[in-house]
Every structure is written in C-alpha cells, then in structure tokens.
Design a protein around this motif. Structure first.
Motif, mmCIF file in Angstrom:
data_model
loop_
_atom_site.group_PDB
_atom_site.id
_atom_site.type_symbol
_atom_site.label_atom_id
_atom_site.label_comp_id
_atom_site.label_asym_id
_atom_site.label_seq_id
_atom_site.Cartn_x
_atom_site.Cartn_y
_atom_site.Cartn_z
ATOM 1 N N PHE A 118 0.770 -1.140 0.019
ATOM 2 C CA PHE A 118 -0.085 0.107 0.016
ATOM 3 C C PHE A 118 0.760 1.263 -0.058
ATOM 4 C CE2 PHE A 118 -2.598 -2.949 2.544
ATOM 5 C CZ PHE A 118 -3.582 -3.483 1.441
ATOM 6 N N ASP A 119 0.433 2.402 -0.608
ATOM 7 C CA ASP A 119 0.956 3.638 -0.423
ATOM 8 C C ASP A 119 0.503 4.188 1.027
ATOM 9 O OD1 ASP A 119 -1.676 4.595 -0.627
ATOM 10 O OD2 ASP A 119 -1.520 5.471 -2.688
ATOM 11 N N GLU A 120 1.199 5.502 1.208
ATOM 12 C CA GLU A 120 1.104 5.977 2.532
ATOM 13 C C GLU A 120 -0.547 6.386 2.974
ATOM 14 O OE1 GLU A 120 2.726 9.617 5.257
ATOM 15 O OE2 GLU A 120 3.374 9.386 3.203
ATOM 16 N N ALA A 121 -1.151 7.154 1.865
ATOM 17 C CA ALA A 121 -2.529 7.328 1.981
ATOM 18 C C ALA A 121 -3.496 6.214 2.382
ATOM 19 C CB ALA A 121 -3.203 7.899 0.823
ATOM 20 N N THR A 122 -3.309 5.218 1.812
ATOM 21 C CA THR A 122 -4.207 3.813 2.019
ATOM 22 C C THR A 122 -3.776 3.093 3.429
ATOM 23 O OG1 THR A 122 -3.877 3.274 -0.400
ATOM 24 C CG2 THR A 122 -4.647 1.454 1.097
ATOM 25 N N CYS A 123 -2.622 3.333 3.783
ATOM 26 C CA CYS A 123 -2.024 2.797 5.201
ATOM 27 C C CYS A 123 -2.635 3.829 6.258
ATOM 28 C CB CYS A 123 -0.692 3.027 5.303
ATOM 29 S SG CYS A 123 0.328 1.607 4.316
ATOM 30 N N LYS A 124 -2.584 4.989 5.972
ATOM 31 C CA LYS A 124 -3.407 6.063 6.911
ATOM 32 C C LYS A 124 -5.050 5.710 6.890
ATOM 33 C CE LYS A 124 -0.616 10.138 6.614
ATOM 34 N NZ LYS A 124 -0.600 11.539 5.931
ATOM 35 N N ALA A 125 -5.830 5.342 5.800
ATOM 36 C CA ALA A 125 -7.096 5.128 5.832
ATOM 37 C C ALA A 125 -7.185 3.852 6.495
ATOM 38 C CB ALA A 125 -7.617 4.913 4.275
ATOM 39 N N LEU A 126 -6.357 2.787 6.605
ATOM 40 C CA LEU A 126 -6.538 1.378 7.114
ATOM 41 C C LEU A 126 -6.727 1.543 8.759
ATOM 42 C CD1 LEU A 126 -4.516 -0.833 4.633
ATOM 43 C CD2 LEU A 126 -7.083 -0.820 5.006
ATOM 44 N N ILE A 127 -6.012 2.343 9.053
ATOM 45 C CA ILE A 127 -5.748 2.601 10.685
ATOM 46 C C ILE A 127 -7.411 2.647 11.259
ATOM 47 C CG2 ILE A 127 -4.999 3.962 12.644
ATOM 48 C CD1 ILE A 127 -2.934 5.088 10.981
ATOM 49 N N GLY A 128 -7.374 1.530 12.322
ATOM 50 C CA GLY A 128 -8.507 1.150 13.018
ATOM 51 C C GLY A 128 -9.403 -0.031 12.453
ATOM 52 N N SER A 129 -8.835 -0.586 11.120
ATOM 53 C CA SER A 129 -9.411 -1.557 10.580
ATOM 54 C C SER A 129 -9.162 -2.965 11.329
ATOM 55 C CB SER A 129 -8.920 -1.750 9.293
ATOM 56 O OG SER A 129 -9.300 -0.965 8.462
ATOM 57 N N GLU A 130 -10.095 -4.045 11.276
ATOM 58 C CA GLU A 130 -9.728 -5.286 12.038
ATOM 59 C C GLU A 130 -9.686 -6.486 11.230
ATOM 60 O OE1 GLU A 130 -12.662 -5.942 14.882
ATOM 61 O OE2 GLU A 130 -11.479 -4.498 16.528
ATOM 62 N N MET A 131 -8.757 -7.136 11.431
ATOM 63 C CA MET A 131 -8.668 -8.425 10.309
ATOM 64 C C MET A 131 -8.652 -9.594 11.326
ATOM 65 S SD MET A 131 -5.483 -7.237 8.003
ATOM 66 C CE MET A 131 -4.250 -7.655 9.125
ATOM 67 N N PRO A 132 -9.224 -10.918 10.750
ATOM 68 C CA PRO A 132 -9.142 -11.916 11.485
ATOM 69 C C PRO A 132 -7.811 -12.453 11.646
ATOM 70 C CG PRO A 132 -10.279 -12.386 9.316
ATOM 71 C CD PRO A 132 -10.121 -10.854 9.312
ATOM 72 N N GLY A 133 -7.612 -12.970 12.804
ATOM 73 C CA GLY A 133 -6.291 -13.650 12.883
ATOM 74 C C GLY A 133 -5.603 -13.279 14.165
ATOM 75 N N LYS A 134 -4.407 -13.806 14.540
ATOM 76 C CA LYS A 134 -3.848 -13.479 15.879
ATOM 77 C C LYS A 134 -2.369 -13.279 15.877
ATOM 78 C CE LYS A 134 -4.361 -18.362 16.927
ATOM 79 N NZ LYS A 134 -4.895 -19.268 17.702
ATOM 80 N N ILE A 135 -1.698 -12.779 16.685
ATOM 81 C CA ILE A 135 -0.348 -12.477 16.803
ATOM 82 C C ILE A 135 0.314 -13.637 17.687
ATOM 83 C CG2 ILE A 135 1.458 -10.970 17.439
ATOM 84 C CD1 ILE A 135 -0.748 -8.654 16.788
ATOM 85 N N VAL A 136 1.219 -14.257 17.201
ATOM 86 C CA VAL A 136 1.853 -15.295 17.973
ATOM 87 C C VAL A 136 3.371 -15.301 17.920
ATOM 88 C CG1 VAL A 136 0.106 -17.025 17.533
ATOM 89 C CG2 VAL A 136 2.175 -16.918 15.757
ATOM 90 N N LYS A 137 4.097 -15.896 19.028
ATOM 91 C CA LYS A 137 5.536 -15.837 19.189
ATOM 92 C C LYS A 137 5.938 -16.902 18.215
ATOM 93 C CE LYS A 137 7.388 -15.287 23.198
ATOM 94 N NZ LYS A 137 8.048 -15.961 24.667
ATOM 95 N N LYS A 138 7.119 -16.595 17.384
ATOM 96 C CA LYS A 138 8.008 -17.520 16.619
ATOM 97 C C LYS A 138 9.348 -17.625 17.113
ATOM 98 C CE LYS A 138 9.399 -18.489 11.939
ATOM 99 N NZ LYS A 138 8.949 -18.452 10.557
#
Length: 132
Positions: free
Chosen positions: A51-71
């Motif tokens: 994504f470009d900077e404008a798209t990244c700014k617009a995506l802030i606050g969006s949610e996505m299905p998944g999780k953060i795990v330790k690798k």
C-alpha cells in the motif's frame, strides 16, 4: 481479531520505499513475575504491505481475523529505546491469518523437536518435566 494501529515507512536495500502495517492483538492480562500483580498488555507485530501512505492511513482502525503469535528465530540484538539496554532475543511476534492455524501447530512441533532437552534421556518423567 487484530487491529491496524499504525504504519511505518521503510526502505529496501536499493532505496525504494515501502510501508509496514503495525498490528495489535486484543487486551491480555499477564501476571508479573516480580510483583505477582496482573497488568494489561497486547501483542504487536508488523507486516509488510504493497500500500501507499494514503491507503495505510485509511486502514488505521481496521480489524482483520487472525492473531499474533510468538515465533522462535535465530538470536538477534535489540536495544531498549528508553534505557539503552541491549538484549539478545530469540523470538519475534508474527501475524497469523485466521484459518492458518495448522502453520502454528507445525511450527510448535518443529520447535519441540528442535529442543532435545524437552525429552527424557533416561525414561523418567520427572526429569523430562524439569528440563522444560
């Protein structure tokens, strides 16, 4: 679910810019080993994007299905910005999309198999438990 909370501009080796998205998981309560008190925290990870900077700014606050795990990864140095303390870490936090849980399970098995101290060498269960 994870939420996009920010982004960062980075550069490839050739100087070409790209953006990473900063993701944050849900609130978790963790018990302090020092004080025994609970505190609230959330896991964070960064993922590259096209994504470009404008798209990244617009995506802030969006949610996505998944999780953060330790690798587990090869050890690397990390400097704590606030204190200047240098740490050697052997893990990273990564985003795993929902439905890709078998990848997490495969990595957990690989990590277990890579650590021979996880297994008893003399057939006595209590020694195997101590090694973990």
């Amino acid at each position: 679910m994870v939420r996009i909370i920010g982004f960062k501009r980075r550069e490839k080796e050739d100087g070409t810019p790209f953006f990473t998205l900063e993701l944050q998981g849900g609130v978790e309560m963790v018990k302090s080993l020092e004080t025994g008190q609970f505190y609230a925290t959330a896991k964070k990870a960064n993922v590259t994007s096209t994504f470009d900077e404008a798209t990244c700014k617009a995506l802030i606050g969006s949610e996505m299905p998944g999780k953060i795990v330790k690798k587990v990864v090869e050890p690397y140095s990390y400097v704590v910005k606030e204190t200047g303390e240098e740490l050697v870490l052997n893990h990273r936090w990564i985003f795993v999309p929902e439905g890709d849980e078998e990848t997490i399970q495969d990595e957990a098995i690989d990590q277990l198999m890579a650590n021979p101290s996880s297994f008893s060498r003399n057939g006595q269960q209590e020694l195997a438990e101590q090694a973990i």
